[in-house]
Design a protein around this motif. Structure first.
Motif, PDB file in Angstrom:
ATOM      1  N   UNK A  80       1.023  -1.102  -0.192  1.00 28.41           N
ATOM      2  CA  UNK A  80       0.061  -0.054   0.035  1.00 28.41           C
ATOM      3  C   UNK A  80       0.961   1.260   0.104  1.00 28.41           C
ATOM      4  N   UNK A  81       1.971   1.494   0.777  1.00 31.56           N
ATOM      5  CA  UNK A  81       2.925   2.225   0.821  1.00 31.56           C
ATOM      6  C   UNK A  81       3.585   2.710  -0.470  1.00 31.56           C
ATOM      7  N   UNK A  82       3.796   1.549  -1.167  1.00 28.65           N
ATOM      8  CA  UNK A  82       4.517   1.535  -2.345  1.00 28.65           C
ATOM      9  C   UNK A  82       3.836   2.126  -3.468  1.00 28.65           C
ATOM     10  N   UNK A  83       2.335   1.475  -3.679  1.00 25.79           N
ATOM     11  CA  UNK A  83       1.420   1.885  -4.739  1.00 25.79           C
ATOM     12  C   UNK A  83       0.955   3.345  -4.413  1.00 25.79           C
ATOM     13  N   UNK A  84       0.694   4.063  -3.137  1.00 30.73           N
ATOM     14  CA  UNK A  84       0.212   5.296  -3.150  1.00 30.73           C
ATOM     15  C   UNK A  84       1.641   6.401  -3.337  1.00 30.73           C
ATOM     16  N   UNK A  85       2.857   5.846  -2.776  1.00 30.45           N
ATOM     17  CA  UNK A  85       4.014   6.641  -3.146  1.00 30.45           C
ATOM     18  C   UNK A  85       4.228   6.891  -4.573  1.00 30.45           C
ATOM     19  N   UNK A  86       4.381   5.733  -5.204  1.00 30.14           N
ATOM     20  CA  UNK A  86       4.631   5.761  -6.515  1.00 30.14           C
ATOM     21  C   UNK A  86       3.523   6.417  -7.560  1.00 30.14           C
ATOM     22  N   UNK A  87       2.276   6.195  -7.073  1.00 28.77           N
ATOM     23  CA  UNK A  87       1.144   7.190  -7.711  1.00 28.77           C
ATOM     24  C   UNK A  87       1.350   8.517  -7.414  1.00 28.77           C
ATOM     25  N   UNK A  88       1.833   9.056  -6.287  1.00 24.87           N
ATOM     26  CA  UNK A  88       2.188  10.257  -6.048  1.00 24.87           C
ATOM     27  C   UNK A  88       3.432  10.824  -6.918  1.00 24.87           C
ATOM     28  N   UNK A  89       4.329   9.781  -7.105  1.00 20.06           N
ATOM     29  CA  UNK A  89       5.419  10.246  -7.893  1.00 20.06           C
ATOM     30  C   UNK A  89       5.243  10.575  -9.350  1.00 20.06           C
ATOM     31  N   UNK A  90       4.142   9.800  -9.831  1.00 21.35           N
ATOM     32  CA  UNK A  90       3.788  10.162 -11.120  1.00 21.35           C
ATOM     33  C   UNK A  90       3.414  11.707 -11.554  1.00 21.35           C
ATOM     34  N   UNK A  91       3.250  12.258 -10.247  1.00 28.39           N
ATOM     35  CA  UNK A  91       2.559  13.598 -10.703  1.00 28.39           C
ATOM     36  C   UNK A  91       3.868  14.680 -10.507  1.00 28.39           C
ATOM     37  N   UNK A  92       4.826  14.102 -10.194  1.00 31.17           N
ATOM     38  CA  UNK A  92       5.905  15.187  -9.960  1.00 31.17           C
ATOM     39  C   UNK A  92       6.869  15.525 -11.160  1.00 31.17           C
ATOM     40  N   UNK A  93       7.702  16.523 -11.199  1.00 30.26           N
ATOM     41  CA  UNK A  93       8.453  16.877 -12.268  1.00 30.26           C
ATOM     42  C   UNK A  93       9.697  16.370 -11.911  1.00 30.26           C
ATOM     43  N   UNK A  94      10.790  16.429 -12.868  1.00 28.06           N
ATOM     44  CA  UNK A  94      12.088  16.124 -12.730  1.00 28.06           C
ATOM     45  C   UNK A  94      12.919  16.596 -11.626  1.00 28.06           C
ATOM     46  N   UNK A  95      13.352  16.084 -10.666  1.00 30.73           N
ATOM     47  CA  UNK A  95      14.206  16.556  -9.748  1.00 30.73           C
ATOM     48  C   UNK A  95      13.726  16.765  -8.467  1.00 30.73           C
ATOM     49  N   UNK A  96      12.159  16.339  -8.387  1.00 30.16           N
ATOM     50  CA  UNK A  96      11.526  16.582  -7.305  1.00 30.16           C
ATOM     51  C   UNK A  96      11.000  15.148  -6.622  1.00 30.16           C
ATOM     52  N   UNK A  97      11.428  14.829  -5.697  1.00 31.74           N
ATOM     53  CA  UNK A  97      10.990  13.637  -4.971  1.00 31.74           C
ATOM     54  C   UNK A  97       9.734  13.789  -3.768  1.00 31.74           C
ATOM     55  N   UNK A  98       9.786  12.592  -3.048  1.00 30.94           N
ATOM     56  CA  UNK A  98       8.660  12.462  -2.123  1.00 30.94           C
ATOM     57  C   UNK A  98       9.127  11.731  -0.965  1.00 30.94           C
ATOM     58  N   UNK A  99       8.637  11.572   0.304  1.00 30.05           N
ATOM     59  CA  UNK A  99       8.816  10.717   1.098  1.00 30.05           C
ATOM     60  C   UNK A  99       7.325  10.344   2.031  1.00 30.05           C
ATOM     61  N   UNK A 100       7.420   9.152   2.621  1.00 30.49           N
ATOM     62  CA  UNK A 100       5.973   8.993   3.273  1.00 30.49           C
ATOM     63  C   UNK A 100       6.069   9.759   4.502  1.00 30.49           C
ATOM     64  N   UNK A 101       4.991  10.475   5.035  1.00 25.94           N
ATOM     65  CA  UNK A 101       4.603  11.019   6.368  1.00 25.94           C
ATOM     66  C   UNK A 101       3.960  10.020   7.292  1.00 25.94           C
ATOM     67  N   UNK A 102       3.012   9.396   6.557  1.00 26.34           N
ATOM     68  CA  UNK A 102       2.312   8.495   7.337  1.00 26.34           C
ATOM     69  C   UNK A 102       1.492   7.514   6.391  1.00 26.34           C
ATOM     70  N   UNK A 103       1.380   6.285   6.543  1.00 31.02           N
ATOM     71  CA  UNK A 103       0.538   5.336   6.035  1.00 31.02           C
ATOM     72  C   UNK A 103      -0.254   4.487   6.897  1.00 31.02           C
ATOM     73  N   UNK A 104      -1.297   4.512   6.618  1.00 32.17           N
ATOM     74  CA  UNK A 104      -2.631   3.876   7.539  1.00 32.17           C
ATOM     75  C   UNK A 104      -3.140   2.806   6.745  1.00 32.17           C
ATOM     76  N   UNK A 105      -3.040   1.518   7.091  1.00 34.22           N
ATOM     77  CA  UNK A 105      -3.809   0.390   6.262  1.00 34.22           C
ATOM     78  C   UNK A 105      -4.894  -0.359   7.332  1.00 34.22           C
ATOM     79  N   UNK A 106      -5.967  -0.720   6.706  1.00 33.68           N
ATOM     80  CA  UNK A 106      -6.791  -1.652   7.454  1.00 33.68           C
ATOM     81  C   UNK A 106      -6.702  -3.036   6.626  1.00 33.68           C
ATOM     82  N   UNK A 107      -6.537  -4.028   7.418  1.00 34.35           N
ATOM     83  CA  UNK A 107      -6.517  -5.407   6.817  1.00 34.35           C
ATOM     84  C   UNK A 107      -7.876  -5.996   7.021  1.00 34.35           C
TER      85      UNK A 107
END
Length: 165
Positions: A80-107
C-alpha cells in the motif's frame, strides 16, 4: 550489470530523479532501470502507471509469514505504501521527490501463500505544493478486497543551493 559490479543505489536514484516521475516509473516497468531492492526482497513489481496512479503485483510466499503462518501485515502495508507513493511520484516533475509522512492500512482478510497473486492499486486523492494524499487497495486475483489504506506524502524539492548546482 555484471555480477562483480556493486549496485550504487544513490546513482540509480539520481538517474530516476533526472526525469519526470511518470517517465521514471515507466522506466522501471520497461526494465530500463533496475527494480528497487525492496521490491526484489519482498517479491512484488510495478506493473502499470499513469498520471496519479500506480499498480503493483506481488506473490505472497513462505518467506514473509508471521508465526501463525499468515503473511505478515507489514508486507501488505509495504505494498500500500509503495503503490500510493509511486502514484504520487507520477505527478512530480524531474528533480522533485517525495517521502511518506504516514501510511494507515486496514486489513480486511488474512493473506496466505495460497491467496495467489495480489494487486495493489494506488491513486492520488489530492496534490498540494508540499503534501500529497493518496489511497490504496490490495485485492486478490478475483478482485476481493484484502486491505485498504491511505498515505500522506511530503513533496521534497531541491534546496535553492542544490538547484544552483
Amino acid at each position: 550489470m555484471a555480477d562483480t559490479e556493486k549496485f550504487d543505489a544513490q546513482a540509480a536514484a539520481q538517474r530516476l530523479m533526472s526525469v519526470p516521475g511518470l517517465q521514471a516509473m515507466q522506466l522501471l516497468i520497461d526494465g530500463q532501470h533496475d527494480a528497487p531492492s525492496i521490491a526484489k526482497t519482498l517479491g512484488f513489481t510495478l506493473a502499470e502507471v499513469e498520471d496519479g496512479k500506480a499498480v503493483f503485483v506481488g506473490e505472497p510466499s513462505d518467506r514473509i509469514l508471521n508465526p501463525l503462518g499468515i503473511v505478515h501485515g507489514g508486507w501488505a502495508l509495504t505494498l500500500i505504501d509503495s503503490c500510493t507513493g509511486c502514484a504520487a511520484h507520477t505527478t512530480l516533475p524531474a528533480g522533485v521527490g517525495y517521502t511518506t509522512v504516514e501510511t494507515k492500512v486496514n486489513f480486511v482478510r488474512a493473506i496466505t501463500p495460497a491467496t495467489g497473486q495480489v494487486r495493489a492499486e494506488g491513486r492520488v486523492v489530492a496534490r498540494g505544493r508540499t503534501i500529497i494524499t493518496a489511497e490504496g487497495t490490495l485485492t486478490d486475483s478475483r478482485g476481493k478486497l484484502l486491505a485498504h489504506g491511505t498515505s500522506t506524502l511530503m513533496v521534497l524539492r531541491p534546496s535553492s543551493s542544490e538547484a544552483r548546482g
